[in-house]
Design a protein around this motif. Structure first.
Motif, PDB file in Angstrom:
ATOM      1  N   THR A 112       2.401  -0.176  -6.256  1.00 52.13           N
ATOM      2  CA  THR A 112       3.304  -1.212  -6.753  1.00 52.13           C
ATOM      3  C   THR A 112       4.755  -0.773  -6.846  1.00 52.13           C
ATOM      4  OG1 THR A 112       1.447  -2.103  -7.982  1.00 52.13           O
ATOM      5  CG2 THR A 112       3.633  -2.779  -8.734  1.00 52.13           C
ATOM      6  N   HIS A 152      -1.399  -2.034  -0.085  1.00 51.43           N
ATOM      7  CA  HIS A 152      -0.244  -2.881  -0.406  1.00 51.43           C
ATOM      8  C   HIS A 152       0.827  -1.922  -0.922  1.00 51.43           C
ATOM      9  CE1 HIS A 152       1.538  -6.637  -2.375  1.00 51.43           C
ATOM     10  NE2 HIS A 152       2.248  -5.650  -2.893  1.00 51.43           N
ATOM     11  N   HIS A 208       4.904  -0.597  -1.543  1.00 53.03           N
ATOM     12  CA  HIS A 208       6.333  -0.907  -1.685  1.00 53.03           C
ATOM     13  C   HIS A 208       7.158   0.280  -1.188  1.00 53.03           C
ATOM     14  CE1 HIS A 208       6.417  -4.902  -3.594  1.00 53.03           C
ATOM     15  NE2 HIS A 208       5.148  -4.608  -3.857  1.00 53.03           N
ATOM     16  N   SER A 226       5.381  -7.415  -9.175  1.00 54.07           N
ATOM     17  CA  SER A 226       6.044  -7.081  -7.913  1.00 54.07           C
ATOM     18  C   SER A 226       5.163  -7.440  -6.746  1.00 54.07           C
ATOM     19  CB  SER A 226       6.342  -5.612  -7.839  1.00 54.07           C
ATOM     20  OG  SER A 226       5.177  -4.889  -8.004  1.00 54.07           O
ATOM     21  N   ARG A 247       5.096 -14.790  -0.699  1.00 49.22           N
ATOM     22  CA  ARG A 247       4.835 -14.517  -2.111  1.00 49.22           C
ATOM     23  C   ARG A 247       5.632 -13.295  -2.570  1.00 49.22           C
ATOM     24  NH1 ARG A 247       3.425 -10.648  -5.554  1.00 49.22           N
ATOM     25  NH2 ARG A 247       1.770  -9.871  -4.195  1.00 49.22           N
ATOM     26  N   ASP A 248       5.214 -12.096  -2.189  1.00 45.42           N
ATOM     27  CA  ASP A 248       5.944 -10.907  -2.648  1.00 45.42           C
ATOM     28  C   ASP A 248       7.353 -10.892  -2.038  1.00 45.42           C
ATOM     29  OD1 ASP A 248       5.978  -8.693  -4.249  1.00 45.42           O
ATOM     30  OD2 ASP A 248       4.360  -7.638  -3.236  1.00 45.42           O
ATOM     31  N   PRO A 266      -2.780  -1.294  -4.827  1.00 50.95           N
ATOM     32  CA  PRO A 266      -1.358  -1.291  -4.482  1.00 50.95           C
ATOM     33  C   PRO A 266      -0.594  -0.080  -4.997  1.00 50.95           C
ATOM     34  CG  PRO A 266      -1.979  -3.272  -5.738  1.00 50.95           C
ATOM     35  CD  PRO A 266      -3.105  -2.298  -5.849  1.00 50.95           C
TER      36      PRO A 266
HETATM   37  O1  KIV Z   1       2.823  -4.745  -5.810  1.00 50.32           O
HETATM   38  C1  KIV Z   1       1.832  -5.216  -6.382  1.00 50.32           C
HETATM   39  O2  KIV Z   1       1.117  -4.553  -7.116  1.00 50.32           O
HETATM   40  C2  KIV Z   1       1.550  -6.631  -6.163  1.00 50.32           C
HETATM   41  C3  KIV Z   1       0.254  -7.135  -6.707  1.00 50.32           C
HETATM   42  C4  KIV Z   1       0.442  -8.409  -7.442  1.00 50.32           C
HETATM   43  C5  KIV Z   1      -0.750  -7.231  -5.599  1.00 50.32           C
HETATM   44  O3  KIV Z   1       2.310  -7.335  -5.530  1.00 50.32           O
END
Ligand code: KIV
Ligand code: ZN
Length: 511
Positions: free
Chosen positions: A171, A202, A204, A511, A13-14, A169
């Motif tokens: 994000t 979660h 990044h 994201s 997914r991501d 997250p």
């Molecule tokens: O990075 C994010 O915030 C996401 C959410 C949709 C979980 O991928």
């Protein structure tokens, strides 16, 4: 609190939604099976409302992959949640993951909603998801740039509506570890019934701290970590799960926590992802990079030979990296090949073994010693391969310093020969143009790479082609000691996928 950390994989997914990583339904299914063999706890299989292809992939994974929870993503909107449920409902253990942004910038500039409207949307979304599905995860997108009081109100509402997992997250990869840990701790402390839910991280990697932030979150009480294989994902990527897992395992003295994965499946899973997407990891990538266990400096080699623990904090075998260098030769039989493949972590069907064996025998005629790298290339060539609609029968390429390269190809489709010739900017360009002319298809080469599977001038060349036809994209691999043949095989393999494949990617999430 449990000492078990749940691994939530969002490669499909991501990871898949980032440019260059899209996969066909068949490729996603193959990856999902590999993730189940790795032993992840949750597979986020896609974003079902994004496209019919995405929905189809989530449905197939929910129907066919057993073991992990199968989860789908949905914005906090009725249609998203209903389509998501349609995607995951046949899973052994389905989960709907719904989310809405809670930071001022996202609410004002993207959603154009007031905080009260966001709070209400979150409440309604979790209520509907929970009505449809026994297990619901709720995420506050951009949690790390949100007002903490407001974040607590939204999370409290989500828990009250029945969310079992709360994800906060990072994000945009903005947080630093101590700050992220504080956020998790603060929200857990302030929200009623926080001990009844699993807290999730979660992160990044925009500032290169996704793994460090995830681990800080775990130390602050999170028990689910979201990430991707090889750290693929939006922009700089998501937290690399292989790094999170091996940090928890190798430094159990620090974390005191357990994971349920089979770490020896890490390397084969990473290789599969690279094979399916055509994107290699950088050589110095932790855990799965080509140099992760290589020791070049003499002093290091001496140390490792005396005792591997001098420079290795974990063994290559513990993450499934094959260590034996010379494997097989032309006197090796099918049994030897199957044994070697199994040692390398590949579990192939009889049909797949047969295909690899035929290619292996052909390779032995050209190359005396077949090494681990050669075998990996032969196996990867067949990952999620489409039926051989077009078959490369033969080709000829002529190239000289004083005239344009010229190529002629003969392809076969359903017993009919398709023959064409072309010139090009270089020999590979001429070859690909001749294949296009022979098939009459309007395909565009998005990406092409060629690398050597092992050392030496008789090394197997591994070519990867990424082609686009209309809105469909497909990756094909080919290997041969002749690099032009490897390139033609990769091009035809990708072409065959385009003939077969379904589109999977049209809409993208935040994201
Ligand atoms: O990075 C994010 O915030 C996401 C959410 C949709 C979980 O991928
Ligand atoms: Zn994300």
């Amino acid at each position: 609190m449990t000492d078990r950390v749940y691994i939530f994989d969002t490669t499909l997914r991501d990871g898949e939604q980032s440019p260059g990583f899209s996969m066909t339904v068949q490729e996603k299914l193959e990856m999902a099976h590999a993730l189940a063999r790795l032993g992840v706890d949750v597979i986020e299989a896609g974003f079902p409302v994004a496209s019919p292809g995405d929905l189809e992939a989530v449905k197939r994974i929910a129907r066919e992959v057993r073991g992990p929870v199968i989860c789908g993503l949905a914005r906090a909107q009725r249609q998203d949640i209903e389509v998501c449920w349609e995607g995951v409902r046949e899973a052994e253990r389905p989960r709907i993951h719904t989310f809405i942004a809670t930071s001022p910038i996202h609410m004002e500039r993207k959603l154009r909603m007031t905080p009260e409207e966001v709070l209400e949307a979150a409440r309604q979304a979790v209520r509907l998801a929970r009505f449809l599905c026994p297990e619901v995860e709720f995420s506050c997108e951009d949690a790390t740039r949100s007002d903490v009081d407001f974040l607590c109100r939204v999370v409290e509402a989500a828990i009250r509506e029945g969310a079992a997992v709360i994800n906060l997250p990072d994000t945009v990869g903005y947080a630093v570890p101590h700050e992220y840990a504080n956020l998790i701790r603060t929200v857990r402390e302030r929200v009623p019934d926080s001990d009844k839910v699993t807290w999730s991280v979660h992160c990044h990697d925009d500032l290169g701290m996704a793994v460090a932030n995830s681990l800080a979150g775990v130390q602050a009480g999170a028990r689910q970590v979201e990430g991707t294989i090889n750290g693929i994902g939006e922009r700089a990527g998501n937290a690399a799960l292989e790094e999170v897992i091996m940090a928890l395992v190798t430094r159990r003295d620090v974390f005191g926590l357990r994971v349920g994965v089979d770490t020896t499946r890490i390397y084969p899973t990473s290789r599969l992802l690279s094979a399916l997407t055509g994107v290699e990891v950088q050589p110095n990538k932790a855990i799965v990079g080509a140099n992760a266990f290589a020791h070049e400096a003499g002093i290091h080699q001496h140390g490792v030979l005396s005792d591997p623990r001098t420079y290795e904090i974990m063994t290559p075998a513990s993450v499934g990296v094959p260590t034996n260098r010379l494997v097989l030769g032309k006197h090796s039989g099918r049994h030897g090949l199957v044994h070697a493949l199994r040692e390398m972590g590949f579990q192939l069907t009889e049909e797949e073994v047969e295909r690899v064996y035929t290619r292996f025998k052909a390779l032995c005629d050209r190359k005396k010693r077949v090494e681990v790298g050669d075998l990996v290339a032969l196996v990867q060539e067949g990952f999620a391969a489409a039926p051989e609609t077009y078959r490369l029968v033969s080709f000829r390429v002529t190239t000289a310093s004083d005239e344009p390269p010229h190529a002629a190809v003969r392809l076969e489709r359903s017993g009919r020969l398709h023959v064409a010739e072309s010139t090009g900017d270089g020999p590979v360009d001429a070859l690909f143009a001749a294949i296009n002319a022979a098939t009459g298809r309007q395909v565009r080469l998005l990406d092409y790479s060629l690398r050597s599977a092992t050392g030496g001038s008789d090394a197997l060349g591994e070519a990867v082609c990424r082609l686009q036809e209309g809105d469909r994209v497909a990756t094909g691999r080919g290997s041969s000691t002749d690099v032009l043949e490897a390139s033609a095989l990769a091009y035809v393999a990708a072409l065959n996928k385009l003939v077969e494949a379904q589109p999977v990617q049209t809409v993208r999430t935040g994201s």
